[in-house]
Motif scaffolding. Structure first.
Motif, mmCIF file in Angstrom:
data_model
loop_
_atom_site.group_PDB
_atom_site.id
_atom_site.type_symbol
_atom_site.label_atom_id
_atom_site.label_comp_id
_atom_site.label_asym_id
_atom_site.label_seq_id
_atom_site.Cartn_x
_atom_site.Cartn_y
_atom_site.Cartn_z
ATOM 1 N N VAL A 97 0.830 -1.208 0.000
ATOM 2 C CA VAL A 97 0.000 0.000 0.000
ATOM 3 C C VAL A 97 0.864 1.258 0.000
ATOM 4 O O VAL A 97 0.633 2.194 -0.776
ATOM 5 N N SER A 98 1.885 1.292 0.867
ATOM 6 C CA SER A 98 2.763 2.466 0.915
ATOM 7 C C SER A 98 3.528 2.616 -0.398
ATOM 8 O O SER A 98 3.724 3.734 -0.888
ATOM 9 N N GLY A 99 3.936 1.496 -0.991
ATOM 10 C CA GLY A 99 4.636 1.552 -2.268
ATOM 11 C C GLY A 99 3.773 2.129 -3.379
ATOM 12 O O GLY A 99 4.234 2.942 -4.181
ATOM 13 N N LEU A 100 2.495 1.744 -3.414
ATOM 14 C CA LEU A 100 1.588 2.266 -4.430
ATOM 15 C C LEU A 100 1.325 3.757 -4.215
ATOM 16 O O LEU A 100 1.186 4.514 -5.182
ATOM 17 N N LEU A 101 1.273 4.175 -2.956
ATOM 18 C CA LEU A 101 1.123 5.602 -2.664
ATOM 19 C C LEU A 101 2.337 6.380 -3.197
ATOM 20 O O LEU A 101 2.187 7.474 -3.762
ATOM 21 N N PHE A 102 3.515 5.798 -3.025
ATOM 22 C CA PHE A 102 4.726 6.447 -3.541
ATOM 23 C C PHE A 102 4.683 6.557 -5.061
ATOM 24 O O PHE A 102 5.106 7.566 -5.629
ATOM 25 N N GLY A 123 19.057 -1.467 -3.167
ATOM 26 C CA GLY A 123 18.397 -0.369 -3.868
ATOM 27 C C GLY A 123 17.511 0.434 -2.934
ATOM 28 O O GLY A 123 17.462 1.666 -3.009
ATOM 29 N N GLY A 124 16.830 -0.257 -2.015
ATOM 30 C CA GLY A 124 15.996 0.427 -1.042
ATOM 31 C C GLY A 124 16.818 1.316 -0.120
ATOM 32 O O GLY A 124 16.413 2.440 0.208
ATOM 33 N N VAL A 125 17.979 0.827 0.282
ATOM 34 C CA VAL A 125 18.868 1.622 1.141
ATOM 35 C C VAL A 125 19.344 2.864 0.392
ATOM 36 O O VAL A 125 19.347 3.983 0.940
ATOM 37 N N ILE A 126 19.744 2.679 -0.865
ATOM 38 C CA ILE A 126 20.211 3.812 -1.671
ATOM 39 C C ILE A 126 19.107 4.852 -1.842
ATOM 40 O O ILE A 126 19.334 6.065 -1.726
ATOM 41 N N LEU A 127 17.876 4.394 -2.082
ATOM 42 C CA LEU A 127 16.755 5.315 -2.265
ATOM 43 C C LEU A 127 16.441 6.072 -0.976
ATOM 44 O O LEU A 127 16.128 7.269 -1.009
ATOM 45 N N ALA A 128 16.519 5.373 0.160
ATOM 46 C CA ALA A 128 16.266 6.035 1.444
ATOM 47 C C ALA A 128 17.289 7.138 1.694
ATOM 48 O O ALA A 128 16.942 8.243 2.132
ATOM 49 N N TYR A 147 -0.540 22.523 2.907
ATOM 50 C CA TYR A 147 -0.718 21.290 2.131
ATOM 51 C C TYR A 147 0.608 20.559 1.952
ATOM 52 O O TYR A 147 0.678 19.330 2.100
ATOM 53 N N LEU A 148 1.661 21.311 1.628
ATOM 54 C CA LEU A 148 2.958 20.670 1.414
ATOM 55 C C LEU A 148 3.453 19.984 2.673
ATOM 56 O O LEU A 148 4.034 18.892 2.606
ATOM 57 N N TRP A 149 3.228 20.599 3.825
ATOM 58 C CA TRP A 149 3.669 19.981 5.071
ATOM 59 C C TRP A 149 2.837 18.749 5.411
ATOM 60 O O TRP A 149 3.373 17.749 5.903
ATOM 61 N N ILE A 150 1.543 18.806 5.132
ATOM 62 C CA ILE A 150 0.693 17.623 5.335
ATOM 63 C C ILE A 150 1.169 16.489 4.432
ATOM 64 O O ILE A 150 1.274 15.329 4.842
ATOM 65 N N GLN A 151 1.486 16.837 3.180
ATOM 66 C CA GLN A 151 1.979 15.829 2.242
ATOM 67 C C GLN A 151 3.305 15.255 2.702
ATOM 68 O O GLN A 151 3.524 14.030 2.647
ATOM 69 N N ARG A 152 4.213 16.113 3.167
ATOM 70 C CA ARG A 152 5.529 15.648 3.623
ATOM 71 C C ARG A 152 5.403 14.721 4.816
ATOM 72 O O ARG A 152 6.080 13.677 4.882
ATOM 73 N N VAL A 153 4.546 15.074 5.769
ATOM 74 C CA VAL A 153 4.361 14.223 6.950
ATOM 75 C C VAL A 153 3.768 12.883 6.532
ATOM 76 O O VAL A 153 4.197 11.816 7.004
ATOM 77 N N GLY A 154 2.773 12.916 5.643
ATOM 78 C CA GLY A 154 2.169 11.673 5.170
ATOM 79 C C GLY A 154 3.169 10.782 4.467
ATOM 80 O O GLY A 154 3.204 9.560 4.688
ATOM 81 N N LEU A 155 4.004 11.378 3.609
ATOM 82 C CA LEU A 155 5.027 10.600 2.910
ATOM 83 C C LEU A 155 6.073 10.056 3.876
ATOM 84 O O LEU A 155 6.563 8.933 3.703
ATOM 85 N N LEU A 156 6.405 10.841 4.895
ATOM 86 C CA LEU A 156 7.382 10.377 5.884
ATOM 87 C C LEU A 156 6.841 9.178 6.653
ATOM 88 O O LEU A 156 7.569 8.192 6.873
ATOM 89 N N VAL A 157 5.580 9.241 7.061
ATOM 90 C CA VAL A 157 4.968 8.116 7.774
ATOM 91 C C VAL A 157 4.959 6.878 6.884
ATOM 92 O O VAL A 157 5.293 5.767 7.323
ATOM 93 N N ALA A 158 4.578 7.062 5.612
ATOM 94 C CA ALA A 158 4.564 5.933 4.670
ATOM 95 C C ALA A 158 5.960 5.372 4.470
ATOM 96 O O ALA A 158 6.148 4.152 4.389
ATOM 97 N N LEU A 159 6.970 6.255 4.409
ATOM 98 C CA LEU A 159 8.351 5.802 4.220
ATOM 99 C C LEU A 159 8.844 5.004 5.417
ATOM 100 O O LEU A 159 9.457 3.937 5.259
ATOM 101 N N VAL A 160 8.558 5.502 6.629
ATOM 102 C CA VAL A 160 8.986 4.785 7.837
ATOM 103 C C VAL A 160 8.323 3.415 7.897
ATOM 104 O O VAL A 160 8.971 2.399 8.205
ATOM 105 N N ALA A 161 7.028 3.369 7.588
ATOM 106 C CA ALA A 161 6.311 2.089 7.605
ATOM 107 C C ALA A 161 6.886 1.144 6.552
ATOM 108 O O ALA A 161 7.074 -0.059 6.810
ATOM 109 N N HIS A 162 7.164 1.673 5.360
ATOM 110 C CA HIS A 162 7.698 0.858 4.259
ATOM 111 C C HIS A 162 9.067 0.287 4.608
ATOM 112 O O HIS A 162 9.309 -0.922 4.440
ATOM 113 N N VAL A 163 9.950 1.138 5.117
ATOM 114 C CA VAL A 163 11.309 0.706 5.451
ATOM 115 C C VAL A 163 11.299 -0.262 6.634
ATOM 116 O O VAL A 163 12.026 -1.270 6.634
#
Length: 237
Positions: free
Chosen positions: A32-37, A130-135, A78-94
């Motif tokens: 789910v987080s990957g598809l959001l990305f 690749g995931g480490v490099i992307l992070a 909006y940008l900060w809401i988006q950034r926080v949402g993406l950060l949460v998704a990234l932490v969950a994904h990693v």
């Protein structure tokens, strides 16, 4: 003390926590987080391509992003809401990826012959690194074009200038190109895995899903790389 430990052991666990602890739960979070990305990357790529329309239009686009949601949201919220949402998704994904990797290693303490699965593709073998490099690239990208602390000549409110001075430096181009190639490989493999996890894959759809994943990977990789290439060749200046 024994009674207390027993009570903790049998204490009810919320369905969300119980689901997260399972392998399928972690894979679902990754899917789910990957598809959001992917959705974000598509929108971000389309916006990036506006740089070919000139500095005025690209800077206007950057300014417009800060007005999304007004007047309900304050300027830039909006940008900060988006950034926080993406950060949460990234932490969950990693986190899910790291825990699944640890489980896989515990389940197979003996290495595969020649150090890799025989039938694994190159993308599969490079998913972890690749995931480490992307992070690491995400951190770099934020420091470069959002915060500006590693940008050669960062100017607030002038994204066109910031991008151009960035990609006039060869080693910054190299960082970006490597990261985008890793992104393409990650999407190429991850899209099919996400579809399988979410139950979308069927024998009749398998080839089509792989084709969609590969197409997304190629389009996104090319769409992001065309910007630094445009700067390097003088098409964007």
């Amino acid at each position: 003390m024994v009674a207390e430990r027993t009570a903790r052991a049998v204490s009810p666990v919320s369905p969300v926590v119980a689901f997260w602890r399972t392998t399928i739960g972690k894979k679902t979070v990754m899917a789910v987080s990957g598809l959001l990305f992917v959705l974000f990357l598509i929108a971000h790529m389309v916006g990036n391509l506006k740089i070919f329309a000139g500095a005025a239009e690209f800077d206007a686009y950057g300014a417009w992003l800060r007005t999304i949601g007004e007047p309900v949201l304050s300027h830039g919220w909006y940008l900060w809401i988006q950034r926080v949402g993406l950060l949460v998704a990234l932490v969950a994904h990693v986190t899910a990826a790291a825990q699944l990797s640890a489980r896989d290693l515990r389940a197979r303490p003996v290495k595969y012959a020649h150090g890799q699965r025989v039938r694994a593709t190159y993308a599969t073998r490079t998913m972890r690194w690749g995931g480490v490099i992307l992070a690491l690239f995400v951190v770099w990208h934020v420091l470069d074009l959002t915060v500006g602390v590693v940008n050669p000549d960062f100017r607030h409110g002038q994204p066109h200038h910031n991008v151009v001075v960035d990609f006039q430096v060869w080693w910054i181009n190299l960082i970006y190109i490597v990261a985008m190639v890793m992104l393409g490989l990650h999407i190429n493999h991850g899209f099919a895995s996400a579809a399988q996890t979410l139950g979308v894959t069927r024998p009749a759809r398998r080839r089509a899903i792989r084709a969609v994943g590969t197409t997304l990977a190629v389009v996104l990789t090319a769409g992001y790389l065309v910007v630094p290439l445009g700067v390097m060749t003088g098409m964007v200046s």
